[in-house]
Design a protein around this motif. Structure first.
Motif: not given
Length: 183
Positions: A16-17, A69-73
């Motif tokens: 999501n940046g 870039l990773i998907r989420n935290s």
């Protein structure tokens, strides 16, 4: 193919940046296969102890020229520093500046960078070797790309030992070579 030195310091972003940190180091297992990246962010544990945050390599969606870039935290893990034994430049056993010798005892140089092919797993493809600043300027750094089956390489804690025949496959990077000519 990518080089470790070019990725150090790059931002790590969620899809999501949102930024979650920068790449501080690379983490390897006991066979010097890439496990993940160490972020420049920490989690406090107790009063003084800081625990590093890491992202496992398989959780990185894309490794670009300017960011990872990773998907989420949720893929960001917190580990004890003792678990990060082998790294590129901050761990107990560091790949950077590790000496490379032939099994006959000939010194080939110290590691200044590492090459990977992200699409083909996490094995090291090759090393960039240095003989020091002046040699790098006047002669260029040497590259040692590993053959298809590098089972003859000994990855020790203090040095890497390679077959004597590997000396013949060293190549020079002459991009920084000083010619002494004006103009």
């Amino acid at each position: 193919m990518f080089q470790v030195q070019r990725i150090l310091g790059l931002p790590v972003l969620l899809e999501n940046g949102k930024g979650v940190g920068k790449v501080k180091d690379f983490w390897f297992d006991e066979f010097w296969s890439l496990v993940g990246v160490i972020l420049d962010r920490y989690t406090r544990s107790g009063v003084i102890r800081k625990m590093p945050k890491v992202v496992y390599w398989e959780d990185i969606v894309h490794c670009g020229e300017d960011a990872l870039l990773i998907r989420n935290s949720t893929v960001i893990a917190t580990l004890d520093s003792k678990q990060l034994l082998r790294t590129f430049h901050t761990g107990v056993i560091r790949l950077k500046e590790m000496s490379v010798y032939t099994i006959e005892g000939r010194h080939l140089g110290e590691i200044s960078d590492v090459y990977f092919q992200p699409s083909e797993g996490t094995q090291i493809l090759g090393y960039e070797l240095t003989d020091g600043f002046l040699a790098d300027v006047f002669e260029g750094r040497r590259k040692l790309f590993l053959p298809e089956a590098p089972e003859n390489i000994i990855l020790g804690e203090d040095a890497i030992l390679v077959p004597a025949s590997y000396e013949r496959i060293l190549t020079r990077d002459h991009t920084w070579k000083v010619t002494g000519e004006d103009g």
